[in-house]
Scaffold this motif. Sequence first.
Motif, short mmCIF file in Angstrom:
data_model
loop_
_atom_site.label_atom_id
_atom_site.label_comp_id
_atom_site.label_asym_id
_atom_site.label_seq_id
_atom_site.Cartn_x
_atom_site.Cartn_y
_atom_site.Cartn_z
N VAL A 161 3.45 -0.92 9.69
CA VAL A 161 3.78 0.44 9.26
C VAL A 161 5.29 0.66 9.33
N ARG A 162 5.90 0.18 10.40
CA ARG A 162 7.35 0.34 10.53
C ARG A 162 8.06 -0.37 9.38
N PHE A 163 7.62 -1.59 9.11
CA PHE A 163 8.22 -2.37 8.02
C PHE A 163 8.07 -1.63 6.69
N ALA A 164 6.88 -1.10 6.45
CA ALA A 164 6.63 -0.39 5.19
C ALA A 164 7.49 0.87 5.09
N GLU A 165 7.56 1.61 6.19
CA GLU A 165 8.32 2.86 6.15
C GLU A 165 9.82 2.61 5.97
N GLU A 166 10.29 1.53 6.57
CA GLU A 166 11.73 1.25 6.50
C GLU A 166 12.12 0.54 5.20
N SER A 167 11.14 0.03 4.49
CA SER A 167 11.44 -0.73 3.27
C SER A 167 11.86 0.21 2.14
N PRO A 168 12.71 -0.29 1.24
CA PRO A 168 13.16 0.55 0.12
C PRO A 168 12.06 0.72 -0.94
N ILE A 207 0.84 -1.20 0.00
CA ILE A 207 0.00 0.00 0.00
C ILE A 207 0.88 1.26 0.00
N PHE A 208 2.03 1.16 0.64
CA PHE A 208 2.99 2.27 0.61
C PHE A 208 3.69 2.36 -0.76
N GLY A 209 3.65 1.29 -1.54
CA GLY A 209 4.34 1.29 -2.83
C GLY A 209 5.78 0.81 -2.74
N LYS A 210 6.09 0.04 -1.71
CA LYS A 210 7.47 -0.37 -1.50
C LYS A 210 7.79 -1.71 -2.19
N ARG A 211 9.08 -1.91 -2.40
CA ARG A 211 9.53 -3.12 -3.10
C ARG A 211 9.18 -4.39 -2.33
N THR A 212 9.09 -4.30 -1.03
CA THR A 212 8.80 -5.47 -0.19
C THR A 212 7.30 -5.77 -0.12
#
Lengths: 325, 321
Positions: B300-307, B86-91
């Motif tokens: 949320v933490r995982f999403a924010e920290e993901s590249p 949802i954040f648009g991250k690679r993970t």
Amino acid sequence: MQKLGMGQAINQALREEMERDFRVFLAGEGIGVGIHTSPLMPTTGLLDAFGPKRVKDTPVSEAVIAGLAVGAAAAGLRPVIEIMFNPFFTLASDMIVNHAAKLRYLSGGKTAFPLVVRIKSGAGFGAGCQHSHNLEAWVAHCPGLKVVMPATPRDAKGLLKSAIRDENPVIFIEDMGLYFAPGDVPDEAYTIPLGKADIKRSGTDVTLVTWSKMLGVSLQAAEQLAAQGISVEVVDLRTLTPLDTDTLLASVRKTGRLVVVHEATRTGGFAGEIAAVVMEQAFAALKAPLRRVTGPDIPVPASPPLEQFYIPDAGQVVAAIKEIL
Amino acid sequence: MSIPKERQMEMARTMILARQFEETLADLVRQQGKIHGMMILATGQEAVGSGVCAALSANDILITNHRSHHHLLARGADPKALMAEIFGKRTGCNKGKSGTLHLAVPEVNALCTTTVVGGGPPIAVGAAFAQQYENREAVTVCFLGDGSTGEGSVHEAFNLAGLWRLPVLFVCENNKYAAAQSYREHTPVDSLAARGAAYGMPGESIDGNDALAVFEATRRARARALAGEGPTLIECLTYRWRGHGETDHQLYQPADEIAAWKKKCPIDRLVNTLREAGALGDADLEAMRATAAEAVADAVRFAEESPWPEPQEALDDVWVA
């Protein structure tokens, strides 16, 4: 070597792939019990051979026929569906364009949609524009779809077998006029890879690029011109996407001249894409402006003289070639 | 047949998780501006996802739609992979290709989420056909909204499912609105369930805010499907508390109507039932809420920290090589 019409060659391909892989099934309108029982038609006899579990006559419901293919492919089968006439593709198009073509991408590569959409196509039947409308450029414009348009029985069989084994959605467009023209088909098993064009006639003065039924018109024109000392190379694309740019460009670099022939209408037709590829990558090799021979920008009319006016003929191809020689 | 206590607790747990997940999403979108693009939430409809999924087996297939978070979380999708997507991250579960709207989680047999309204039912028919073709002990569940029942594709799908007696459950979340149109502005009949009869399938209208009723209806329909008796249409009467998307001003939804439905909160309802039955104490409930909060915070933490994905990764995943 057998002599088969393209419909019979397709029938053999379907038979062989269904025997080879239980996951392959067929669905469409009138593919089992149809109004045409001619042995020349592509699905004749398959209901008897494989039974109603694997040869599914559907209601007149193009959207759900296509959805059936998308969902069944996602769940592990290998559907081959039939769209009775190319214009009815519009009724199935959401499932093909928004779903078959995109769902793998949307999943980040986790899902796959190994399905084949066979579409019967082509003008020449007096059926008018809601049964005759060549829409290959529409589907070629959609990333995620492969588009195949065979011109000979041999190619149709080998390409369809590859399409059924392909892990991606393949749009396989059959010109119905070709069902009735016999051609050589090998007796032994074979496949033809998608994405490889075939030089149907070698030549040195001009490259004619074509596909599907217009191959016949192109070969007629080449024959007429040969009598006048003009050497025409005829490249049958066979697959629009992926496009075999290597074969296309090598031929144009050899001859220095290009004419593209298709039955579909002109504006936005796939000839434009061929032209663009050649201009971008082989401009220096061109000795003359390229030419397109296509249907005019009109719906396909019903009356015989009007319909014949619509379909490109060898005379138009000869004239186009002479313009640039 | 009674509902095993473990199933009831699972429903409570997944509803609370979905609520907290979506409330966090609303905050991330509206207050923090951390998520790009549309955000469509199902707050108030959690009993549908949780009630249905608690009645399924692992090999059943889910086909869902643009309002899918509660379905996927109830199905057991990893909140971290969903949030990162949802954040648009690679993970993210789809490597940033889908965003919030088209989440596909094949790991839990949620094969496809389509945002084309009416796109799900024809695909569900295909998945159910595969299950029937290979005699799998499994069904397909298709979630659709009341608004989708105006689409022709839905009727084609109902017809073929009924004709071929396919093992598919059409779970219609009638949340009273199709974008800005209220139910009776887009549909001329009171009951969507009644439409089942037109396609040779039972239609049942149930309280979609009652997770236990949703569970029971799903269990019945699933048993019918596995017995070869074909599809069922389950109309879950519910209500969306929030707008069609987070940019929706909800001017068409009367404030007193929203307030009345909030009093019928599906989570409170199940929690109260479990409390009255002595199955859930204050400490249990607090623990459930804390676990959900931790899972969402982790996500949320995982999403924010993901590249972020590299831009050229846009070119991947169109084709099977």
